[in-house]
Design a protein around this motif. Structure first.
Motif, PDB file in Angstrom:
ATOM      1  N   THR A 198       0.827  -1.200   0.000  1.00 20.74           N
ATOM      2  CA  THR A 198       0.000   0.000   0.000  1.00 20.74           C
ATOM      3  C   THR A 198       0.865   1.255   0.000  1.00 20.74           C
ATOM      4  OG1 THR A 198      -1.674   1.220   1.239  1.00 20.74           O
ATOM      5  CG2 THR A 198      -0.093  -0.069   2.524  1.00 20.74           C
ATOM      6  N   LEU A 199       0.287   2.336  -0.474  1.00 18.18           N
ATOM      7  CA  LEU A 199       0.973   3.620  -0.437  1.00 18.18           C
ATOM      8  C   LEU A 199       0.595   4.439   0.794  1.00 18.18           C
ATOM      9  CD1 LEU A 199       0.869   4.730  -4.185  1.00 18.18           C
ATOM     10  CD2 LEU A 199       2.801   3.826  -2.883  1.00 18.18           C
ATOM     11  N   ASN A 200      -0.049   3.805   1.734  1.00 16.87           N
ATOM     12  CA  ASN A 200      -0.411   4.505   2.971  1.00 16.87           C
ATOM     13  C   ASN A 200       0.825   5.119   3.618  1.00 16.87           C
ATOM     14  OD1 ASN A 200      -3.022   3.710   2.613  1.00 16.87           O
ATOM     15  ND2 ASN A 200      -3.048   2.213   4.265  1.00 16.87           N
ATOM     16  N   TYR A 201       0.755   6.414   3.879  1.00 15.87           N
ATOM     17  CA  TYR A 201       1.809   7.187   4.545  1.00 15.87           C
ATOM     18  C   TYR A 201       3.059   7.386   3.690  1.00 15.87           C
ATOM     19  CZ  TYR A 201      -1.362   6.159   8.306  1.00 15.87           C
ATOM     20  OH  TYR A 201      -2.495   6.030   9.060  1.00 15.87           O
ATOM     21  N   TYR A 202       2.978   7.005   2.415  1.00 17.02           N
ATOM     22  CA  TYR A 202       4.072   7.294   1.482  1.00 17.02           C
ATOM     23  C   TYR A 202       3.759   8.563   0.705  1.00 17.02           C
ATOM     24  CZ  TYR A 202       6.419   2.782   1.994  1.00 17.02           C
ATOM     25  OH  TYR A 202       7.114   1.707   2.472  1.00 17.02           O
ATOM     26  N   GLY A 203       4.770   9.379   0.508  1.00 12.91           N
ATOM     27  CA  GLY A 203       4.664  10.429  -0.477  1.00 12.91           C
ATOM     28  C   GLY A 203       4.882   9.813  -1.852  1.00 12.91           C
ATOM     29  N   VAL A 204       4.284  10.436  -2.874  1.00 14.93           N
ATOM     30  CA  VAL A 204       4.489   9.974  -4.243  1.00 14.93           C
ATOM     31  C   VAL A 204       4.972  11.147  -5.082  1.00 14.93           C
ATOM     32  CG1 VAL A 204       2.820   8.103  -4.131  1.00 14.93           C
ATOM     33  CG2 VAL A 204       2.063  10.377  -4.833  1.00 14.93           C
ATOM     34  N   SER A 264      -1.307  21.528 -21.826  1.00 13.58           N
ATOM     35  CA  SER A 264      -0.466  22.480 -22.576  1.00 13.58           C
ATOM     36  C   SER A 264       0.933  21.920 -22.782  1.00 13.58           C
ATOM     37  CB  SER A 264      -0.395  23.822 -21.830  1.00 13.58           C
ATOM     38  OG  SER A 264      -1.689  24.355 -21.631  1.00 13.58           O
ATOM     39  N   LEU A 265       1.000  20.704 -23.246  1.00 13.16           N
ATOM     40  CA  LEU A 265       2.284  20.030 -23.381  1.00 13.16           C
ATOM     41  C   LEU A 265       3.153  20.693 -24.443  1.00 13.16           C
ATOM     42  CD1 LEU A 265       1.031  16.397 -22.937  1.00 13.16           C
ATOM     43  CD2 LEU A 265       2.878  17.432 -21.627  1.00 13.16           C
ATOM     44  N   LYS A 266       4.455  20.664 -24.165  1.00 14.27           N
ATOM     45  CA  LYS A 266       5.451  21.267 -25.052  1.00 14.27           C
ATOM     46  C   LYS A 266       6.430  20.192 -25.504  1.00 14.27           C
ATOM     47  CE  LYS A 266       5.328  25.427 -22.156  1.00 14.27           C
ATOM     48  NZ  LYS A 266       6.136  26.364 -21.340  1.00 14.27           N
ATOM     49  N   PRO A 267       7.099  20.409 -26.622  1.00 12.72           N
ATOM     50  CA  PRO A 267       8.099  19.417 -27.064  1.00 12.72           C
ATOM     51  C   PRO A 267       9.150  19.125 -25.991  1.00 12.72           C
ATOM     52  CG  PRO A 267       7.590  20.917 -28.844  1.00 12.72           C
ATOM     53  CD  PRO A 267       6.881  21.453 -27.637  1.00 12.72           C
ATOM     54  N   GLU A 268       9.498  20.116 -25.201  1.00  9.58           N
ATOM     55  CA  GLU A 268      10.509  19.914 -24.159  1.00  9.58           C
ATOM     56  C   GLU A 268      10.000  19.072 -22.991  1.00  9.58           C
ATOM     57  OE1 GLU A 268       9.524  22.826 -25.494  1.00  9.58           O
ATOM     58  OE2 GLU A 268       9.505  24.458 -23.981  1.00  9.58           O
ATOM     59  N   ASP A 269       8.720  18.712 -22.991  1.00  7.40           N
ATOM     60  CA  ASP A 269       8.193  17.783 -21.989  1.00  7.40           C
ATOM     61  C   ASP A 269       8.437  16.328 -22.386  1.00  7.40           C
ATOM     62  OD1 ASP A 269       5.377  19.973 -21.643  1.00  7.40           O
ATOM     63  OD2 ASP A 269       7.057  19.763 -20.243  1.00  7.40           O
ATOM     64  N   THR A 270       8.950  16.112 -23.591  1.00  7.96           N
ATOM     65  CA  THR A 270       9.237  14.757 -24.050  1.00  7.96           C
ATOM     66  C   THR A 270      10.259  14.090 -23.148  1.00  7.96           C
ATOM     67  OG1 THR A 270       8.716  15.260 -26.362  1.00  7.96           O
ATOM     68  CG2 THR A 270      10.190  13.395 -25.941  1.00  7.96           C
ATOM     69  N   ALA A 271       9.896  12.921 -22.615  1.00  2.59           N
ATOM     70  CA  ALA A 271      10.762  12.218 -21.667  1.00  2.59           C
ATOM     71  C   ALA A 271      10.104  10.916 -21.253  1.00  2.59           C
ATOM     72  CB  ALA A 271      11.019  13.073 -20.427  1.00  2.59           C
ATOM     73  N   ILE A 272      10.877  10.093 -20.567  1.00  2.00           N
ATOM     74  CA  ILE A 272      10.308   8.961 -19.855  1.00  2.00           C
ATOM     75  C   ILE A 272       9.911   9.472 -18.466  1.00  2.00           C
ATOM     76  CG2 ILE A 272      10.685   6.666 -18.905  1.00  2.00           C
ATOM     77  CD1 ILE A 272      12.754   6.224 -21.117  1.00  2.00           C
ATOM     78  N   TYR A 273       8.685   9.228 -18.094  1.00  2.00           N
ATOM     79  CA  TYR A 273       8.168   9.688 -16.813  1.00  2.00           C
ATOM     80  C   TYR A 273       8.121   8.517 -15.830  1.00  2.00           C
ATOM     81  CZ  TYR A 273       6.989  14.238 -18.674  1.00  2.00           C
ATOM     82  OH  TYR A 273       7.076  15.497 -19.213  1.00  2.00           O
ATOM     83  N   TYR A 274       8.713   8.749 -14.656  1.00  2.00           N
ATOM     84  CA  TYR A 274       8.808   7.715 -13.633  1.00  2.00           C
ATOM     85  C   TYR A 274       7.998   8.107 -12.405  1.00  2.00           C
ATOM     86  CZ  TYR A 274      12.864   6.131 -16.331  1.00  2.00           C
ATOM     87  OH  TYR A 274      13.689   5.686 -17.331  1.00  2.00           O
ATOM     88  N   CYS A 275       7.337   7.132 -11.851  1.00  2.00           N
ATOM     89  CA  CYS A 275       6.641   7.301 -10.585  1.00  2.00           C
ATOM     90  C   CYS A 275       7.565   6.847  -9.453  1.00  2.00           C
ATOM     91  CB  CYS A 275       5.373   6.445 -10.615  1.00  2.00           C
ATOM     92  SG  CYS A 275       4.382   6.499  -9.121  1.00  2.00           S
ATOM     93  N   ALA A 276       7.479   7.525  -8.319  1.00  2.00           N
ATOM     94  CA  ALA A 276       8.330   7.192  -7.178  1.00  2.00           C
ATOM     95  C   ALA A 276       7.543   7.308  -5.888  1.00  2.00           C
ATOM     96  CB  ALA A 276       9.534   8.122  -7.125  1.00  2.00           C
ATOM     97  N   ALA A 277       7.923   6.512  -4.890  1.00  6.20           N
ATOM     98  CA  ALA A 277       7.278   6.569  -3.587  1.00  6.20           C
ATOM     99  C   ALA A 277       8.338   6.539  -2.488  1.00  6.20           C
ATOM    100  CB  ALA A 277       6.313   5.400  -3.400  1.00  6.20           C
ATOM    101  N   GLU A 278       8.123   7.341  -1.473  1.00  5.57           N
ATOM    102  CA  GLU A 278       9.055   7.432  -0.357  1.00  5.57           C
ATOM    103  C   GLU A 278       8.259   7.672   0.912  1.00  5.57           C
ATOM    104  OE1 GLU A 278      12.221  10.165  -1.038  1.00  5.57           O
ATOM    105  OE2 GLU A 278      12.825  10.260   1.071  1.00  5.57           O
ATOM    106  N   TRP A 279       8.689   7.023   1.988  1.00  7.79           N
ATOM    107  CA  TRP A 279       7.983   7.151   3.259  1.00  7.79           C
ATOM    108  C   TRP A 279       7.935   8.611   3.673  1.00  7.79           C
ATOM    109  CZ3 TRP A 279       5.013   3.984   5.927  1.00  7.79           C
ATOM    110  CH2 TRP A 279       4.682   4.323   7.244  1.00  7.79           C
ATOM    111  N   GLY A 280       6.746   9.117   3.901  1.00  6.80           N
ATOM    112  CA  GLY A 280       6.550  10.503   4.309  1.00  6.80           C
ATOM    113  C   GLY A 280       6.417  11.431   3.118  1.00  6.80           C
TER     114      GLY A 280
END
Length: 123
Positions: A28-34, A85-101
């Motif tokens: 679970t993501l309970n109490y994790y920041g994302v 309002s996406l721009k060409p410079e937004d092109t990238a691989i987007y990653y999700c991350a989770a950390e306690w707090g």
């Protein structure tokens, strides 16, 4: 062990919108920041946006402020990134991350990473 799986990436024209999703499984993501990070070809990974466990506590990189919105559904262990309002410079691989707090902007103390989803902004 929490696993994060991103989805929603794709090809979009400049000015368009996409919504990315990040679903947690195996825990679970309970109490994790994302947070969302991105990495463009030939560039270092950069912070995009983060959300603490409690709704409303968000942080954005200056480059996306006013265009992107991070949100989460704690009941579904899911985080979202609405990108407008996406721009060409937004092109990238987007990653999700989770950390306690909360997730630090450096990303150096993240507990869990997803494998990423590719966003391409091009005419």
């Amino acid at each position: 062990q929490v696993q994060l799986v991103e989805s929603g990436g794709g090809l979009v024209q400049p000015g368009g919108s996409l919504r990315l999703s990040c679903v947690a499984s195996g825990g679970t993501l309970n109490y994790y920041g994302v947070a969302w990070f991105r990495q463009a070809p030939g560039k270092e990974r950069e912070f995009v946006a983060s959300s603490r466990w409690s709704p409303g506590n968000t942080d954005y990189a200056d480059s996306v402020k006013g265009r992107f919105t991070i949100s989460r559904d704690n009941a579904k262990d899911t985080a979202y990134l609405q990108m407008n309002s996406l721009k060409p410079e937004d092109t990238a691989i987007y990653y999700c991350a989770a950390e306690w707090g909360s997730v630090k902007r450096s990303g150096n103390t993240v507990n869990y990473w997803g494998k990423g989803t590719l966003v391409t902004v091009s005419a």
